[in-house]
Write a protein that holds these residues in place. Structure first.
Motif, PDB file in Angstrom:
ATOM      1  N   TRP A   1     -56.284 -21.957 -25.866  1.00  0.00           N
ATOM      2  CA  TRP A   1     -55.322 -22.692 -25.037  1.00  0.00           C
ATOM      3  C   TRP A   1     -55.274 -22.158 -23.615  1.00  0.00           C
ATOM      4  CZ3 TRP A   1     -50.716 -21.708 -28.896  1.00  0.00           C
ATOM      5  CH2 TRP A   1     -50.988 -22.365 -30.121  1.00  0.00           C
ATOM      6  N   THR A   2     -55.374 -20.834 -23.484  1.00  0.00           N
ATOM      7  CA  THR A   2     -55.106 -20.192 -22.186  1.00  0.00           C
ATOM      8  C   THR A   2     -56.351 -19.718 -21.451  1.00  0.00           C
ATOM      9  OG1 THR A   2     -54.821 -18.044 -23.268  1.00  0.00           O
ATOM     10  CG2 THR A   2     -52.844 -19.414 -22.990  1.00  0.00           C
TER      11      THR A   2
ATOM     12  N   TYR B   1     -41.926 -13.330 -23.396  1.00  0.00           N
ATOM     13  CA  TYR B   1     -42.436 -13.194 -22.024  1.00  0.00           C
ATOM     14  C   TYR B   1     -42.774 -14.577 -21.469  1.00  0.00           C
ATOM     15  CZ  TYR B   1     -42.865  -8.234 -23.133  1.00  0.00           C
ATOM     16  OH  TYR B   1     -42.594  -6.941 -23.494  1.00  0.00           O
ATOM     17  N   ALA B   2     -42.782 -14.690 -20.165  1.00  0.00           N
ATOM     18  CA  ALA B   2     -43.037 -15.976 -19.526  1.00  0.00           C
ATOM     19  C   ALA B   2     -44.441 -16.483 -19.833  1.00  0.00           C
ATOM     20  CB  ALA B   2     -42.847 -15.845 -18.015  1.00  0.00           C
ATOM     21  N   LEU B   3     -44.571 -17.795 -19.954  1.00  0.00           N
ATOM     22  CA  LEU B   3     -45.885 -18.404 -20.134  1.00  0.00           C
ATOM     23  C   LEU B   3     -46.758 -18.058 -18.931  1.00  0.00           C
ATOM     24  CD1 LEU B   3     -44.823 -21.973 -21.377  1.00  0.00           C
ATOM     25  CD2 LEU B   3     -45.643 -20.057 -22.761  1.00  0.00           C
ATOM     26  N   GLY B   4     -47.970 -17.607 -19.209  1.00  0.00           N
ATOM     27  CA  GLY B   4     -48.894 -17.249 -18.140  1.00  0.00           C
ATOM     28  C   GLY B   4     -48.742 -15.838 -17.621  1.00  0.00           C
ATOM     29  N   SER B   5     -47.767 -15.086 -18.146  1.00  0.00           N
ATOM     30  CA  SER B   5     -47.566 -13.700 -17.699  1.00  0.00           C
ATOM     31  C   SER B   5     -48.526 -12.764 -18.420  1.00  0.00           C
ATOM     32  CB  SER B   5     -46.130 -13.258 -17.973  1.00  0.00           C
ATOM     33  OG  SER B   5     -45.914 -13.128 -19.369  1.00  0.00           O
ATOM     34  N   THR B   6     -48.631 -11.543 -17.919  1.00  0.00           N
ATOM     35  CA  THR B   6     -49.523 -10.553 -18.539  1.00  0.00           C
ATOM     36  C   THR B   6     -49.014 -10.102 -19.899  1.00  0.00           C
ATOM     37  OG1 THR B   6     -48.375  -8.758 -17.377  1.00  0.00           O
ATOM     38  CG2 THR B   6     -50.347  -9.682 -16.323  1.00  0.00           C
TER      39      THR B   6
ATOM     40  N   GLU C   1     -47.576 -12.213 -22.144  1.00  0.00           N
ATOM     41  CA  GLU C   1     -47.403 -13.347 -23.059  1.00  0.00           C
ATOM     42  C   GLU C   1     -48.009 -13.108 -24.438  1.00  0.00           C
ATOM     43  OE1 GLU C   1     -48.359 -18.132 -23.502  1.00  0.00           O
ATOM     44  OE2 GLU C   1     -48.962 -17.076 -21.666  1.00  0.00           O
ATOM     45  N   GLN C   2     -49.196 -12.508 -24.480  1.00  0.00           N
ATOM     46  CA  GLN C   2     -49.848 -12.297 -25.775  1.00  0.00           C
ATOM     47  C   GLN C   2     -49.205 -11.186 -26.599  1.00  0.00           C
ATOM     48  OE1 GLN C   2     -51.156 -11.666 -22.740  1.00  0.00           O
ATOM     49  NE2 GLN C   2     -52.903 -10.277 -22.846  1.00  0.00           N
ATOM     50  N   THR C   3     -48.269 -10.433 -25.996  1.00  0.00           N
ATOM     51  CA  THR C   3     -47.615  -9.337 -26.718  1.00  0.00           C
ATOM     52  C   THR C   3     -46.199  -9.727 -27.150  1.00  0.00           C
ATOM     53  OG1 THR C   3     -46.729  -8.283 -24.711  1.00  0.00           O
ATOM     54  CG2 THR C   3     -48.938  -7.631 -25.414  1.00  0.00           C
ATOM     55  N   GLN C   4     -46.004 -10.992 -27.452  1.00  0.00           N
ATOM     56  CA  GLN C   4     -44.707 -11.446 -27.938  1.00  0.00           C
ATOM     57  C   GLN C   4     -44.596 -11.196 -29.445  1.00  0.00           C
ATOM     58  OE1 GLN C   4     -43.285 -15.131 -25.394  1.00  0.00           O
ATOM     59  NE2 GLN C   4     -45.393 -15.465 -26.050  1.00  0.00           N
ATOM     60  N   GLY C   5     -43.436 -11.510 -29.992  1.00  0.00           N
ATOM     61  CA  GLY C   5     -43.248 -11.334 -31.420  1.00  0.00           C
ATOM     62  C   GLY C   5     -41.779 -11.428 -31.791  1.00  0.00           C
ATOM     63  N   ALA C   6     -41.512 -11.477 -33.093  1.00  0.00           N
ATOM     64  CA  ALA C   6     -40.142 -11.527 -33.581  1.00  0.00           C
ATOM     65  C   ALA C   6     -40.120 -11.092 -35.035  1.00  0.00           C
ATOM     66  CB  ALA C   6     -39.561 -12.942 -33.442  1.00  0.00           C
ATOM     67  N   GLY C   7     -39.066 -10.380 -35.421  1.00  0.00           N
ATOM     68  CA  GLY C   7     -38.957  -9.948 -36.807  1.00  0.00           C
ATOM     69  C   GLY C   7     -37.917  -8.863 -36.970  1.00  0.00           C
ATOM     70  N   ALA C   8     -37.776  -8.401 -38.206  1.00  0.00           N
ATOM     71  CA  ALA C   8     -36.778  -7.376 -38.519  1.00  0.00           C
ATOM     72  C   ALA C   8     -37.266  -6.493 -39.652  1.00  0.00           C
ATOM     73  CB  ALA C   8     -35.451  -8.030 -38.906  1.00  0.00           C
TER      74      ALA C   8
ATOM     75  N   PRO D   1     -38.036  -9.968 -20.003  1.00  0.00           N
ATOM     76  CA  PRO D   1     -37.702  -8.675 -19.404  1.00  0.00           C
ATOM     77  C   PRO D   1     -38.224  -8.548 -17.986  1.00  0.00           C
ATOM     78  CG  PRO D   1     -39.612  -8.441 -20.826  1.00  0.00           C
ATOM     79  CD  PRO D   1     -39.132  -9.865 -20.981  1.00  0.00           C
ATOM     80  N   VAL D   2     -37.641  -7.625 -17.261  1.00  0.00           N
ATOM     81  CA  VAL D   2     -38.152  -7.221 -15.959  1.00  0.00           C
ATOM     82  C   VAL D   2     -39.021  -5.999 -16.212  1.00  0.00           C
ATOM     83  CG1 VAL D   2     -37.541  -6.365 -13.673  1.00  0.00           C
ATOM     84  CG2 VAL D   2     -36.075  -8.055 -14.807  1.00  0.00           C
ATOM     85  N   PHE D   3     -40.308  -6.112 -15.970  1.00  0.00           N
ATOM     86  CA  PHE D   3     -41.178  -4.984 -16.297  1.00  0.00           C
ATOM     87  C   PHE D   3     -42.318  -4.853 -15.290  1.00  0.00           C
ATOM     88  CE2 PHE D   3     -43.372  -8.551 -18.108  1.00  0.00           C
ATOM     89  CZ  PHE D   3     -44.713  -8.223 -18.158  1.00  0.00           C
ATOM     90  N   SER D   4     -42.805  -3.637 -15.182  1.00  0.00           N
ATOM     91  CA  SER D   4     -43.947  -3.319 -14.326  1.00  0.00           C
ATOM     92  C   SER D   4     -44.968  -2.602 -15.199  1.00  0.00           C
ATOM     93  CB  SER D   4     -43.517  -2.425 -13.158  1.00  0.00           C
ATOM     94  OG  SER D   4     -42.463  -3.025 -12.437  1.00  0.00           O
ATOM     95  N   GLY D   5     -46.004  -3.337 -15.602  1.00  0.00           N
ATOM     96  CA  GLY D   5     -46.952  -2.847 -16.597  1.00  0.00           C
ATOM     97  C   GLY D   5     -47.506  -1.452 -16.359  1.00  0.00           C
TER      98      GLY D   5
END
Length: 501
Positions: free
Chosen positions: A32-33, A161-166, A168-175, A232-236
């Motif tokens: 897709w990207t 993370y925002a679409l197209g951000s660095t 984006e591929q490190t998203q996730g959800a769970g517990a 988040p506000v982040f600086s890789g």
């Protein structure tokens, strides 16, 4: 042999995991990207989960806790502590009590008693370290005033993370939920020898409320469908620098308290579990720690190995040794308007060479691979990442019938801001029975592999329905939002939940 406490420690007797049904296949995401699948699969993993509009951190936490209670046949009346670690709160006043309320509703539906009315319900927030802090507090409860009662620590998060951000591929959800007892049946948590570190680092990885009210294109666009994104506000590069340094301070503090030399400890320890926002970060952290361990080596063999690595890295041993006691003062550089520079460039060069060395790759395979294939399918779980890796590791050890009882392991947590904890743990005799009830693989079964349009609709808030409704069984969801704003009664924005039996 690694030092352990003379008397038994409190610890973990059971674990349970929850992952939302909606799954993003990262190989498809790369199509897709236009990203490189080879790079993404190596650095990040294979997939991540994304919640639907009727899920949040509390529903996921409640799902994990209910599974823990049912799978381990816990008497809810004996639960005296329920701690929640999250950085995805949707309420600034309450937290774990929301989870307790949902779980009680589920227990009633299953014909079981409610959690004790005398249960403590704290919430812990410190970025990705909140889950570890919840576990520590639960262990202290079980060790101190808990008596015969048990404790539960649960970590739940949504990494967005925002679409197209660095990121984006490190998203996730769970517990991930953990059962804590004074006499653990899975592993001891040896807090007596834990190492800690904390240092304020300013704009590392943050979620300030005011960002939602500032005229920033990314945040305005993300709320066009009524969804306020929690980006988040982040600086890789900066975040990587401070993660590496803070984890190092915590681990070396633990080694000091254990009275162990780094080289011997890394040789003797059975498994190393780190906070893992993505697959590569724990490997980078371990290679950095190992390079520093070699710099302190006293044996002729390790000294020679260190010298050989330095030669390949084109630095001198003295260059690396000189960095052992450096205090980087990263945030002071930020405050003075200077872009922070790596305070350990020579150690970094050696660690990069080390990662290509056969013996180090064997160390990774022997001590950091357990549970890793499973974790490649969860994505970034923030506070739940480290405990989920522990759960996956113990489940794999059970499936492979590994002999780990009485053999030392370590868990290393980290939270941006910054703080880190390094805690020795020890599998107990008979751990297999508790591990057999974890069911991490079951948490990943029957996913809904979503399309590009479904992914973008969920991400932007355009999708308002539960597209995973047919995949749910024995789960909690948000039923509705309160909207009353009267003089005598208000529930504006308060979430009401229901249990889908």
């Amino acid at each position: 042999m690694l030092r352990r406490t003379a008397m038994s420690c409190a610890g973990v007797s059971g674990m349970a995991v929850y992952a939302p049904p909606c799954r993003v296949d990262l190989k498809q995401w790369c199509v897709w990207t236009g990203n490189s699948w080879d790079k993404v699969s190596n650095v990040v993993g294979h997939s991540f989960r994304i919640p639907t509009p009727n899920e949040n951190a509390y529903t996921m936490a409640a799902n994990a806790v209910l599974r823990l209670i049912v799978n381990n046949k816990i008497d809810p009346k004996e639960i005296g502590f329920l701690g929640l670690g999250t950085e995805s709160s949707s309420d600034n006043s309450a937290g774990a009590i929301i989870v307790k309320g949902m779980v009680d509703k589920g227990l009633e539906a299953l014909g079981l008693p409610s959690i004790s009315r005398h249960c403590e319900v704290p919430e812990f927030k410190h970025a990705c370290l909140g889950g570890v802090y919840a576990m520590e507090s639960a262990v202290r409860f079980a060790s101190a005033d808990g008596g015969d009662r048990v404790a539960i620590a649960v970590a739940a998060d949504i990494a967005e993370y925002a679409l197209g951000s660095t990121g984006e591929q490190t998203q996730g959800a769970g517990a991930t939920a953990l059962l804590i007892e004074s006499k653990p049946r899975l592993f001891e948590v040896q807090l007596k020898f834990s190492g800690s570190a904390s240092d304020y680092r300013g704009p590392d990885f943050r979620k300030p409320h005011k960002r939602h009210f500032m005229k920033l294109e990314a945040y305005n666009r993300s709320s066009e469908h009524g969804k306020v994104a929690d980006f988040p506000v982040f600086s890789g590069p900066y975040s990587t620098l401070v993660y590496q340094e803070e984890v190092t301070v915590a681990v070396e503090h633990m080694l000091q308290r254990l009275g162990q030399a780094p080289g011997k400890y890394y040789d003797d320890v059975t498994a190393l579990f780190f906070h893992r926002p993505y697959n590569m970060m724990p490997i980078q952290a371990m290679s950095f720690l190992y390079a520093r361990g070699l710099a302190r080596a006293t044996s002729a063999e390790h000294k020679q190995r260190f010298a050989d690595l330095c030669a390949v890295a084109k630095v001198t041993p003295a260059d690396v040794i000189a960095e052992l006691d450096v205090d980087p003062k990263y945030f002071k550089q930020i405050e003075s308007g200077v872009e922070p520079k790596d305070a350990f460039p020579n150690t970094g060069k050696v660690s990069r060479v080390l990662r290509k060395e056969k013996s180090f790759m064997e160390l990774l395979e022997n001590k950091m691979s357990i549970g890793s294939p499973t974790m490649a399918n969860f994505g970034n779980l923030y506070t739940a990442s480290l405990p989920c890796w522990l759960a996956a590791g113990f489940e794999e050890a059970y499936q492979k019938k590994l002999d780990i009882a009485g053999k030392p392991m370590v868990m290393v947590g980290y939270g941006s801001g910054d703080a880190s904890m390094s805690i020795p743990i020890m599998p107990v005799k008979g751990w297999e029975e508790a591990a057999s009830k974890i069911h991490v693989a079951s948490a990943l079964e029957n996913p809904l592999n979503i399309t590009k349009d479904q992914y973008e609709s969920l991400h932007t808030g355009r999708e308002k329905t539960d597209i995973a409704a047919s995949h749910r069984k024995m789960e909690f969801v948000i039923e509705r939002l309160g909207s009353r704003n009267e003089v005598a009664f208000q529930d504006v924005g308060i979430e009401y939940y229901k249990f889908l039996a």
